[in-house]
Write an enzyme that holds these catalytic residues in place. Structure first.
Site, PDB file in Angstrom:
ATOM      1  N   LYS A  47      35.074  44.468  32.940  1.00 22.29           N
ATOM      2  CA  LYS A  47      35.555  44.064  31.639  1.00 22.29           C
ATOM      3  C   LYS A  47      36.411  42.816  31.767  1.00 22.29           C
ATOM      4  CE  LYS A  47      36.229  48.947  30.791  1.00 22.29           C
ATOM      5  NZ  LYS A  47      37.264  49.987  30.683  1.00 22.29           N
ATOM      6  N   GLY A  48      36.812  42.495  32.991  1.00 21.58           N
ATOM      7  CA  GLY A  48      37.791  41.438  33.217  1.00 21.58           C
ATOM      8  C   GLY A  48      37.400  40.071  32.688  1.00 21.58           C
ATOM      9  N   GLU A 103      33.293  34.878  36.145  1.00 25.38           N
ATOM     10  CA  GLU A 103      34.204  35.888  36.700  1.00 25.38           C
ATOM     11  C   GLU A 103      35.640  35.614  36.293  1.00 25.38           C
ATOM     12  OE1 GLU A 103      34.680  38.591  38.161  1.00 25.38           O
ATOM     13  OE2 GLU A 103      33.222  39.067  39.710  1.00 25.38           O
ATOM     14  N   ASP A 104      36.434  36.652  36.269  1.00 25.10           N
ATOM     15  CA  ASP A 104      37.864  36.506  36.011  1.00 25.10           C
ATOM     16  C   ASP A 104      38.597  36.087  37.277  1.00 25.10           C
ATOM     17  OD1 ASP A 104      37.206  38.902  37.206  1.00 25.10           O
ATOM     18  OD2 ASP A 104      38.415  40.156  35.900  1.00 25.10           O
ATOM     19  N   ASP A 107      39.041  37.840  44.769  1.00 28.01           N
ATOM     20  CA  ASP A 107      40.092  38.163  45.747  1.00 28.01           C
ATOM     21  C   ASP A 107      39.477  38.117  47.140  1.00 28.01           C
ATOM     22  OD1 ASP A 107      42.140  39.170  47.231  1.00 28.01           O
ATOM     23  OD2 ASP A 107      42.344  41.042  46.133  1.00 28.01           O
ATOM     24  N   PHE A 156      49.224  40.421  42.865  1.00 28.88           N
ATOM     25  CA  PHE A 156      48.467  41.147  41.854  1.00 28.88           C
ATOM     26  C   PHE A 156      48.824  40.607  40.476  1.00 28.88           C
ATOM     27  CE2 PHE A 156      47.308  44.610  39.028  1.00 28.88           C
ATOM     28  CZ  PHE A 156      46.033  44.891  39.487  1.00 28.88           C
ATOM     29  N   VAL A 157      47.823  40.115  39.760  1.00 27.83           N
ATOM     30  CA  VAL A 157      48.076  39.513  38.454  1.00 27.83           C
ATOM     31  C   VAL A 157      47.405  40.307  37.331  1.00 27.83           C
ATOM     32  CG1 VAL A 157      48.393  37.167  39.351  1.00 27.83           C
ATOM     33  CG2 VAL A 157      46.102  37.929  38.716  1.00 27.83           C
ATOM     34  N   ASP A 163      43.455  43.707  34.097  1.00 30.65           N
ATOM     35  CA  ASP A 163      44.261  44.877  33.729  1.00 30.65           C
ATOM     36  C   ASP A 163      45.060  45.459  34.886  1.00 30.65           C
ATOM     37  OD1 ASP A 163      42.016  45.995  35.210  1.00 30.65           O
ATOM     38  OD2 ASP A 163      42.632  47.935  34.417  1.00 30.65           O
ATOM     39  N   ARG A 169      45.221  43.650  29.460  1.00 37.18           N
ATOM     40  CA  ARG A 169      44.043  42.780  29.296  1.00 37.18           C
ATOM     41  C   ARG A 169      44.235  41.812  28.136  1.00 37.18           C
ATOM     42  NH1 ARG A 169      39.829  44.647  32.571  1.00 37.18           N
ATOM     43  NH2 ARG A 169      39.632  46.903  32.770  1.00 37.18           N
TER      44      ARG A 169
HETATM   45  P1  5GP Z   1      37.197  41.261  45.314  1.00 38.33           P
HETATM   46  O1  5GP Z   1      35.957  42.039  45.595  1.00 38.33           O
HETATM   47  O2  5GP Z   1      36.958  39.782  45.178  1.00 38.33           O
HETATM   48  O3  5GP Z   1      38.280  41.570  46.306  1.00 38.33           O
HETATM   49  O4  5GP Z   1      37.773  41.803  43.940  1.00 38.33           O
HETATM   50  C1  5GP Z   1      37.300  41.366  42.725  1.00 38.33           C
HETATM   51  C2  5GP Z   1      37.703  42.269  41.582  1.00 38.33           C
HETATM   52  O5  5GP Z   1      38.923  42.945  41.857  1.00 38.33           O
HETATM   53  C3  5GP Z   1      37.969  41.451  40.343  1.00 38.33           C
HETATM   54  O6  5GP Z   1      36.816  41.284  39.580  1.00 38.33           O
HETATM   55  C4  5GP Z   1      39.024  42.264  39.646  1.00 38.33           C
HETATM   56  O7  5GP Z   1      38.424  43.255  38.853  1.00 38.33           O
HETATM   57  C5  5GP Z   1      39.794  42.920  40.778  1.00 38.33           C
HETATM   58  N1  5GP Z   1      41.000  42.159  41.150  1.00 38.33           N
HETATM   59  C6  5GP Z   1      41.195  41.372  42.241  1.00 38.33           C
HETATM   60  N2  5GP Z   1      42.431  40.857  42.252  1.00 38.33           N
HETATM   61  C7  5GP Z   1      43.049  41.304  41.142  1.00 38.33           C
HETATM   62  C8  5GP Z   1      44.350  41.095  40.568  1.00 38.33           C
HETATM   63  O8  5GP Z   1      45.228  40.374  41.083  1.00 38.33           O
HETATM   64  N3  5GP Z   1      44.590  41.719  39.386  1.00 38.33           N
HETATM   65  C9  5GP Z   1      43.683  42.495  38.760  1.00 38.33           C
HETATM   66  N4  5GP Z   1      44.035  43.058  37.607  1.00 38.33           N
HETATM   67  N5  5GP Z   1      42.448  42.726  39.267  1.00 38.33           N
HETATM   68  C10 5GP Z   1      42.131  42.137  40.434  1.00 38.33           C
END
Ligand code: 5GP
Length: 183
Positions: A47-48, A103-104, A107, A156-157, A163, A169
């Site tokens: 949903k991000g 993408e939002d 990470d 963490f944002v 969210d 959100r």
């Molecule tokens: P990745 O697989 O790149 O580690 O994680 C990606 C997903 O993790 C993002 O689409 C998001 O949903 C969540 N995510 C990663 N970092 C953050 C953060 O700082 N805050 C939030 N709310 N979600 C995050």
């Protein structure tokens, strides 16, 4: 919702509403140039990415199609599990299409690497990635991220689609969460 509405829960505004707006406009101009003369399908990751998809799509002064996928990654915690599951698949057949994944945040990039491999297996013409936010670890990803809004520190944002346990959100900006919220 403004930061002033949740003052005690956030420590700092990392990216303001105005910064997001002007950066998305810059990215939109770049995307218009890069995809000139080609059909473009934006794929949002629920949903991000709802906010970035809505604002980026409206910034684009051309036709686009939009579709959505929902995949699970984080649950309600603050660390990546690396486990990816499709909760909602695309409605569209993407074979032969130019796909831009919206993408939002990236990470570790685990989620996105999995998603791009999954989409490429469906035979699209091209798959590229646009993300509003990118954390430092994502630099090590093997998948190229063509459009990046902002590189942010490893914190963490929340906000602008992102969210914590389904809250924040609807915050207009991107902010860091006060540790008291999750400790
Ligand atoms: P990745 O697989 O790149 O580690 O994680 C990606 C997903 O993790 C993002 O689409 C998001 O949903 C969540 N995510 C990663 N970092 C953050 C953060 O700082 N805050 C939030 N709310 N979600 C995050």
């Amino acid at each position: 919702m403004e930061v002033s509405d949740v003052e005690k829960d956030v420590t700092e505004i990392l990216v303001s509403e105005e910064q997001i707006r002007s950066r998305l406009a810059e990215l939109a101009r770049q995307i218009e140039t890069d995809y000139s003369g080609r059909d473009l399908l934006l794929v949002g990751v629920l949903k991000g990415a709802v906010m970035v998809m809505a604002d980026l799509a409206r910034e684009l002064n051309r036709h686009v199609s939009m579709d959505w996928m929902a995949i699970s990654s984080y649950g309600s915690g603050t660390t990546s599990s690396g486990v990816v599951r499709i909760l909602k698949d695309l409605d569209t057949d993407i074979s032969g299409k130019h796909v831009l994944v919206v993408e939002d945040i990236i990470d570790t990039g685990l989620t996105l690497s999995w998603l791009v491999a999954n989409l490429r297996s469906r035979g699209p013409a091209t798959v590229s990635i646009c993300t509003l936010l990118r954390k430092p670890e994502a630099q090590r990803m093997t998948v190229e991220v063509r459009y990046v809004g902002f590189d942010i520190p490893n914190e963490f944002v929340v906000g602008y689609g992102l969210d914590y346990a389904e809250h924040f959100r609807n915050l207009r900006s991107v902010a860091t969460l006060a540790p008291t919220v999750y400790s």
